[in-house]
Enzyme design. Structure first.
Site, PDB file in Angstrom:
ATOM      1  N   LEU A 146       0.878  -1.171  -0.108  1.00  0.00           N
ATOM      2  CA  LEU A 146       0.010  -0.028  -0.143  1.00  0.00           C
ATOM      3  C   LEU A 146       0.941   1.332  -0.054  1.00  0.00           C
ATOM      4  CD1 LEU A 146      -3.005   1.427   0.034  1.00  0.00           C
ATOM      5  CD2 LEU A 146      -2.636   1.201   2.740  1.00  0.00           C
ATOM      6  N   TRP A 177       8.836   0.148   1.936  1.00  0.00           N
ATOM      7  CA  TRP A 177       8.335  -0.354   3.546  1.00  0.00           C
ATOM      8  C   TRP A 177       7.535  -1.471   3.254  1.00  0.00           C
ATOM      9  CZ3 TRP A 177      12.064   1.369   6.363  1.00  0.00           C
ATOM     10  CH2 TRP A 177      12.432   2.751   6.360  1.00  0.00           C
ATOM     11  N   GLU A 379       1.017   0.714  10.151  1.00  0.00           N
ATOM     12  CA  GLU A 379      -0.341   0.501  10.343  1.00  0.00           C
ATOM     13  C   GLU A 379      -1.241   1.667  10.822  1.00  0.00           C
ATOM     14  OE1 GLU A 379      -2.011  -2.545   9.810  1.00  0.00           O
ATOM     15  OE2 GLU A 379      -0.558  -4.120   9.692  1.00  0.00           O
TER      16      GLU A 379
HETATM   17  P1  TGC Z   1     -11.763   8.190   4.210  1.00  0.00           P
HETATM   18  O1  TGC Z   1     -12.433   9.217   3.134  1.00  0.00           O
HETATM   19  O2  TGC Z   1     -11.555   8.413   5.603  1.00  0.00           O
HETATM   20  O3  TGC Z   1     -11.820   6.739   4.060  1.00  0.00           O
HETATM   21  C1  TGC Z   1     -12.006   6.152   2.512  1.00  0.00           C
HETATM   22  C2  TGC Z   1     -12.998   4.927   2.473  1.00  0.00           C
HETATM   23  O4  TGC Z   1     -12.478   3.954   3.462  1.00  0.00           O
HETATM   24  C3  TGC Z   1     -13.372   3.730   4.590  1.00  0.00           C
HETATM   25  N1  TGC Z   1     -12.685   3.555   5.869  1.00  0.00           N
HETATM   26  C4  TGC Z   1     -12.482   2.262   6.449  1.00  0.00           C
HETATM   27  N2  TGC Z   1     -12.930   1.036   5.822  1.00  0.00           N
HETATM   28  C5  TGC Z   1     -12.443   0.013   6.765  1.00  0.00           C
HETATM   29  N3  TGC Z   1     -11.566   0.256   7.608  1.00  0.00           N
HETATM   30  C6  TGC Z   1     -11.043   1.305   8.152  1.00  0.00           C
HETATM   31  N4  TGC Z   1      -9.953   1.396   9.096  1.00  0.00           N
HETATM   32  C7  TGC Z   1     -11.631   2.345   7.397  1.00  0.00           C
HETATM   33  N5  TGC Z   1     -11.055   3.616   7.360  1.00  0.00           N
HETATM   34  C8  TGC Z   1     -11.813   4.278   6.520  1.00  0.00           C
HETATM   35  C9  TGC Z   1     -14.181   4.988   4.593  1.00  0.00           C
HETATM   36  O5  TGC Z   1     -15.650   4.810   5.257  1.00  0.00           O
HETATM   37  C10 TGC Z   1     -14.404   5.409   3.307  1.00  0.00           C
HETATM   38  O6  TGC Z   1     -15.475   4.393   2.670  1.00  0.00           O
HETATM   39  P2  TGC Z   1     -16.355   4.993   1.212  1.00  0.00           P
HETATM   40  O7  TGC Z   1     -17.100   3.960   1.180  1.00  0.00           O
HETATM   41  O8  TGC Z   1     -16.879   6.308   1.916  1.00  0.00           O
HETATM   42  O9  TGC Z   1     -15.407   5.267   0.174  1.00  0.00           O
HETATM   43  O10 TGC Z   1     -10.169   8.309   3.564  1.00  0.00           O
HETATM   44  P3  TGC Z   1      -8.854   9.251   3.845  1.00  0.00           P
HETATM   45  O11 TGC Z   1      -8.381   9.189   2.417  1.00  0.00           O
HETATM   46  O12 TGC Z   1      -9.230  10.515   4.136  1.00  0.00           O
HETATM   47  O13 TGC Z   1      -7.823   8.548   4.724  1.00  0.00           O
HETATM   48  C11 TGC Z   1      -8.001   8.347   6.126  1.00  0.00           C
HETATM   49  C12 TGC Z   1      -6.793   7.769   6.887  1.00  0.00           C
HETATM   50  C13 TGC Z   1      -5.765   9.025   7.069  1.00  0.00           C
HETATM   51  C14 TGC Z   1      -7.474   7.812   8.371  1.00  0.00           C
HETATM   52  C15 TGC Z   1      -6.252   6.645   6.166  1.00  0.00           C
HETATM   53  O14 TGC Z   1      -5.865   7.035   5.021  1.00  0.00           O
HETATM   54  C16 TGC Z   1      -5.331   5.991   6.894  1.00  0.00           C
HETATM   55  O15 TGC Z   1      -5.834   5.116   7.990  1.00  0.00           O
HETATM   56  N6  TGC Z   1      -4.018   6.215   6.697  1.00  0.00           N
HETATM   57  C17 TGC Z   1      -2.789   5.564   7.531  1.00  0.00           C
HETATM   58  C18 TGC Z   1      -2.263   4.559   6.295  1.00  0.00           C
HETATM   59  C19 TGC Z   1      -1.682   3.234   6.934  1.00  0.00           C
HETATM   60  O16 TGC Z   1      -2.323   2.802   8.070  1.00  0.00           O
HETATM   61  N7  TGC Z   1      -1.074   2.749   6.176  1.00  0.00           N
HETATM   62  C20 TGC Z   1      -0.771   1.133   6.707  1.00  0.00           C
HETATM   63  C21 TGC Z   1       0.226   0.552   5.247  1.00  0.00           C
HETATM   64  S1  TGC Z   1       0.365  -1.170   5.784  1.00  0.00           S
HETATM   65  C22 TGC Z   1       1.663  -1.499   7.165  1.00  0.00           C
HETATM   66  O17 TGC Z   1       1.963  -0.573   7.664  1.00  0.00           O
HETATM   67  C23 TGC Z   1       1.605  -2.780   7.276  1.00  0.00           C
HETATM   68  S2  TGC Z   1       2.639  -3.182   8.457  1.00  0.00           S
HETATM   69  C24 TGC Z   1       2.441  -4.718   8.705  1.00  0.00           C
HETATM   70  C25 TGC Z   1       3.363  -5.426   9.605  1.00  0.00           C
HETATM   71  O18 TGC Z   1       4.671  -5.724   9.402  1.00  0.00           O
HETATM   72  O19 TGC Z   1       2.874  -5.827  10.663  1.00  0.00           O
HETATM   73  P1  FAD Z   2       4.685  10.022   6.914  1.00  0.00           P
HETATM   74  O1  FAD Z   2       3.149   9.739   6.386  1.00  0.00           O
HETATM   75  O2  FAD Z   2       5.551  10.676   5.976  1.00  0.00           O
HETATM   76  O3  FAD Z   2       4.549  10.596   8.021  1.00  0.00           O
HETATM   77  C1  FAD Z   2       5.819  11.370   9.046  1.00  0.00           C
HETATM   78  C2  FAD Z   2       5.110  11.809  10.108  1.00  0.00           C
HETATM   79  O4  FAD Z   2       4.169  12.989   9.827  1.00  0.00           O
HETATM   80  C3  FAD Z   2       4.233  10.984  11.044  1.00  0.00           C
HETATM   81  O5  FAD Z   2       4.700  11.437  12.475  1.00  0.00           O
HETATM   82  C4  FAD Z   2       3.014  11.302  10.913  1.00  0.00           C
HETATM   83  O6  FAD Z   2       2.116  11.077  12.002  1.00  0.00           O
HETATM   84  C5  FAD Z   2       2.842  12.782  10.518  1.00  0.00           C
HETATM   85  N1  FAD Z   2       1.804  13.120   9.589  1.00  0.00           N
HETATM   86  C6  FAD Z   2       1.484  12.799   8.620  1.00  0.00           C
HETATM   87  N2  FAD Z   2       0.555  13.332   8.130  1.00  0.00           N
HETATM   88  C7  FAD Z   2      -0.020  14.035   9.276  1.00  0.00           C
HETATM   89  C8  FAD Z   2      -1.179  14.914   9.442  1.00  0.00           C
HETATM   90  N3  FAD Z   2      -2.257  14.997   8.480  1.00  0.00           N
HETATM   91  N4  FAD Z   2      -1.304  15.441  10.614  1.00  0.00           N
HETATM   92  C9  FAD Z   2      -0.507  15.444  11.605  1.00  0.00           C
HETATM   93  N5  FAD Z   2       0.719  14.716  11.478  1.00  0.00           N
HETATM   94  C10 FAD Z   2       0.850  13.868  10.421  1.00  0.00           C
HETATM   95  N6  FAD Z   2       3.627  -0.366   4.500  1.00  0.00           N
HETATM   96  C11 FAD Z   2       2.838  -1.131   3.799  1.00  0.00           C
HETATM   97  O7  FAD Z   2       2.109  -1.028   2.785  1.00  0.00           O
HETATM   98  N7  FAD Z   2       2.870  -2.550   3.862  1.00  0.00           N
HETATM   99  C12 FAD Z   2       3.800  -3.127   4.745  1.00  0.00           C
HETATM  100  O8  FAD Z   2       4.061  -4.373   4.712  1.00  0.00           O
HETATM  101  C13 FAD Z   2       4.417  -2.137   5.630  1.00  0.00           C
HETATM  102  N8  FAD Z   2       5.584  -2.703   6.706  1.00  0.00           N
HETATM  103  C14 FAD Z   2       6.312  -1.777   7.196  1.00  0.00           C
HETATM  104  C15 FAD Z   2       7.390  -2.106   7.790  1.00  0.00           C
HETATM  105  C16 FAD Z   2       8.017  -1.283   8.352  1.00  0.00           C
HETATM  106  C17 FAD Z   2       9.048  -1.674   9.347  1.00  0.00           C
HETATM  107  C18 FAD Z   2       7.921   0.346   8.611  1.00  0.00           C
HETATM  108  C19 FAD Z   2       8.659   1.065   9.194  1.00  0.00           C
HETATM  109  C20 FAD Z   2       6.850   0.546   7.705  1.00  0.00           C
HETATM  110  C21 FAD Z   2       5.949  -0.509   7.026  1.00  0.00           C
HETATM  111  N9  FAD Z   2       5.119   0.057   6.114  1.00  0.00           N
HETATM  112  C22 FAD Z   2       4.196  -0.835   5.423  1.00  0.00           C
HETATM  113  C23 FAD Z   2       4.654   1.552   5.928  1.00  0.00           C
HETATM  114  C24 FAD Z   2       3.916   2.120   7.089  1.00  0.00           C
HETATM  115  O9  FAD Z   2       2.645   2.108   7.137  1.00  0.00           O
HETATM  116  C25 FAD Z   2       4.164   3.781   7.006  1.00  0.00           C
HETATM  117  O10 FAD Z   2       5.531   3.953   7.388  1.00  0.00           O
HETATM  118  C26 FAD Z   2       3.259   4.569   7.713  1.00  0.00           C
HETATM  119  O11 FAD Z   2       2.065   4.463   7.274  1.00  0.00           O
HETATM  120  C27 FAD Z   2       3.595   6.033   7.753  1.00  0.00           C
HETATM  121  O12 FAD Z   2       4.057   6.517   6.531  1.00  0.00           O
HETATM  122  P2  FAD Z   2       5.293   7.180   6.237  1.00  0.00           P
HETATM  123  O13 FAD Z   2       6.449   6.531   6.893  1.00  0.00           O
HETATM  124  O14 FAD Z   2       5.344   7.531   4.823  1.00  0.00           O
HETATM  125  O15 FAD Z   2       5.440   8.678   7.089  1.00  0.00           O
END
Ligand code: TGC
Ligand code: FAD
Length: 400
Positions: A146, A177, A379
């Site tokens: 993602l 990442w 996450e």
């Molecule tokens: P937004 O307009 O709020 O939502 C878009 C659509 O998604 C729905 N929705 C959800 N659905 C299911 N579960 C959730 N947690 C949901 N949150 C929102 C929402 O209802 C809407 O649906 P629809 O039908 O209206 O289209 O979207 P936004 O663009 O304003 O973004 C909101 C925000 C910032 C909270 C979201 O983008 C976010 O959570 N950002 C953080 C990104 C993140 O968590 N990345 C993780 C990458 S994967 C990873 O890190 C794996 S690590 C794995 C490991 O090693 O363990």
């Molecule tokens: P950024 O989005 O650039 O954020 C930097 C800082 O700015 C953070 O402190 C954040 O909180 C802050 N910030 C950003 N936006 C705002 C706002 N609107 N208001 C206030 N503060 C804000 N991703 C995957 O898709 N798949 C994976 O398997 C996966 N595995 C991972 C494994 C590791 C070890 C790590 C470190 C990351 C992994 N990720 C994965 C990515 C991870 O989900 C992202 O690192 C995370 O979502 C944050 O994105 P970024 O690092 O680009 O930080």
């Protein structure tokens, strides 16, 4: 990948801490699953983890064992490679794995919640049959793409894209990442179509134009392998598109599942740090007294077990809501944020109690602390989850 298993001389002395008798809220199946995973961690993870973390090597041989103990998709149906258990069992399994190491829990979170879950939930029957048994048995390793180099917290800005070309989609872009990408057989990848709508695809490692270079130099999650995903005109058969979801809710739905597991997992890291600090405080003497006899040490330990107990109750209640299909994404965000931050604070306090010994690999503290610096970011970061709660209670979106 070759692996040299260097068993450490020290024994894993961990004892469970359950100050509020939360075990009484659990079923026999929950306790059996917990004990089985705890035993496996003591036998397979604890003896080798410091060595692997030191060498920044991933113990990929553990994938098979993780599959055998049912760590991949514990709450997914058994006929699709999951464990057929409930959400609390899933949480407890993540807790026990992360008690060993956050990187081991990551292996299970990604495989079960970010790869098997979307194929199960958004895939068709053919895709389920083709991929889920192999993922559930650990024969295939999966990863989840993602995040991009320029789009982390804001995945809706992604630029990775697909173009329709007859029987295939042509995929271009890059993901950053990505846990397990260098060792993965398949990747669940999120990309925009010509209308800018986010779609999910199952991409196989042998497809031409696919590469997954490893990211080196991490001081956190050193026993977990992280990489990029690079797509250069990859021709992905249309049969590999996940047909039953479109839009950001696809990947965010998977994140809800994984964040739930992390809320429990972080408890494991916190419990391990507390357990080690408590034991050390009863053994180590200064000024002619055990450390645990000083009020300042007692304050640290008392606050640790209080915070752990509050987090255990939060996780348990979230689990009962999830079992009833009522856990909201915002409730999951609150638990992920609170419990990971709690674990990080406890790791820091536990490190203080161990004094200089706390920075060594003789104790698990520093490894947990460094790992948790990733867990608090991936996450969804600590602040993003705070903004999700803020939006939920006020109705105002403060992201953009
Ligand atoms: P937004 O307009 O709020 O939502 C878009 C659509 O998604 C729905 N929705 C959800 N659905 C299911 N579960 C959730 N947690 C949901 N949150 C929102 C929402 O209802 C809407 O649906 P629809 O039908 O209206 O289209 O979207 P936004 O663009 O304003 O973004 C909101 C925000 C910032 C909270 C979201 O983008 C976010 O959570 N950002 C953080 C990104 C993140 O968590 N990345 C993780 C990458 S994967 C990873 O890190 C794996 S690590 C794995 C490991 O090693 O363990
Ligand atoms: P950024 O989005 O650039 O954020 C930097 C800082 O700015 C953070 O402190 C954040 O909180 C802050 N910030 C950003 N936006 C705002 C706002 N609107 N208001 C206030 N503060 C804000 N991703 C995957 O898709 N798949 C994976 O398997 C996966 N595995 C991972 C494994 C590791 C070890 C790590 C470190 C990351 C992994 N990720 C994965 C990515 C991870 O989900 C992202 O690192 C995370 O979502 C944050 O994105 P970024 O690092 O680009 O930080």
């Amino acid at each position: 990948m070759s692996h040299e298993i260097k068993k450490s001389a020290k024994t894993d002395l961990y004892e469970h801490h359950d100050y509020y008798a939360i075990d009484e809220l659990l079923s026999e199946d929950h306790l059996l699953a917990r004990d089985a995973v705890r035993d496996w961690v003591k036998q397979e993870v604890s003896p080798i983890i410091e060595d692997y973390a030191n060498r920044a090597a991933c113990p990929t041989h553990l994938f098979k064992g993780l599959a055998e103990i049912g760590a991949f998709g514990p709450s997914l149906p058994a006929e699709y490679g999951g464990g057929g258990m409930d959400e609390i069992a899933y949480g407890i399994i993540m807790q026990e794995l992360e008690r060993g190491d956050s990187g081991i829990r990551s292996m299970a979170s990604v495989q079960g919640s970010l790869v098997m879950y979307p194929i199960y939930k958004y895939g068709n029957e053919e895709q389920r049959k083709k991929y889920l048994p192999k993922l559930g048995s650990g024969e295939f390793i999966g990863c989840f793409g993602l995040t991009e180099p320029d789009h982390g917290s804001n995945p809706s800005g992604m630029v990775t894209n697909i173009v329709d070309d007859g029987d295939v989609y042509i995929l271009n872009g890059a993901k950053m990442w990505i846990t397990n990408s260098p060792v993965a057989d398949i990747a669940v990848v999120w990309a925009k179509d010509k209308d800018g709508i986010i779609r999910g695809l199952i991409v196989e490692k042998d497809m031409k134009g696919y590469s997954a270079p490893e990211i080196h130099g991490k001081w956190s999650l050193r026993a977990s392998v992280t990489g990029e995903l690079v797509f250069e005109d990859v021709r992905v058969p249309k049969a590999n598109l996940l047909p039953n979801v479109s839009g950001l809710k696809g990947p965010l739905g998977c994140l809800s599942k994984a964040r739930y597991g992390i809320a429990w997992g972080a408890l494991g890291a916190a419990l391990d740090c507390y357990d080690s600090a408590l034991r050390y405080s009863k053994e180590r003497e200064q000024f002619g007294k055990k450390l645990g006899q000083f009020q300042l040490t007692q304050k640290k330990l008392a606050e640790m077990i209080t915070e752990i107990t509050k987090a255990q109750l939060l996780a348990w209640r979230l689990g009962t809501l999830a079992n009833a299909g009522k856990a909201t994404p915002a409730q999951i965000s609150m638990a992920k944020r609170n419990n990971v931050n709690m674990a990080l604070e406890i790791a820091r306090e536990a490190r203080q109690i161990h004094g200089g010994m706390g920075i060594t690999g003789e104790y698990p503290i520093m490894r947990h602390m460094m790992n948790l610096e990733s867990v608090v970011t991936y996450e969804g970061t600590h602040d993003i989850h705070l903004l999700i709660t803020g939006m939920d209670v006020t109705g105002f979106n403060a992201f953009g």
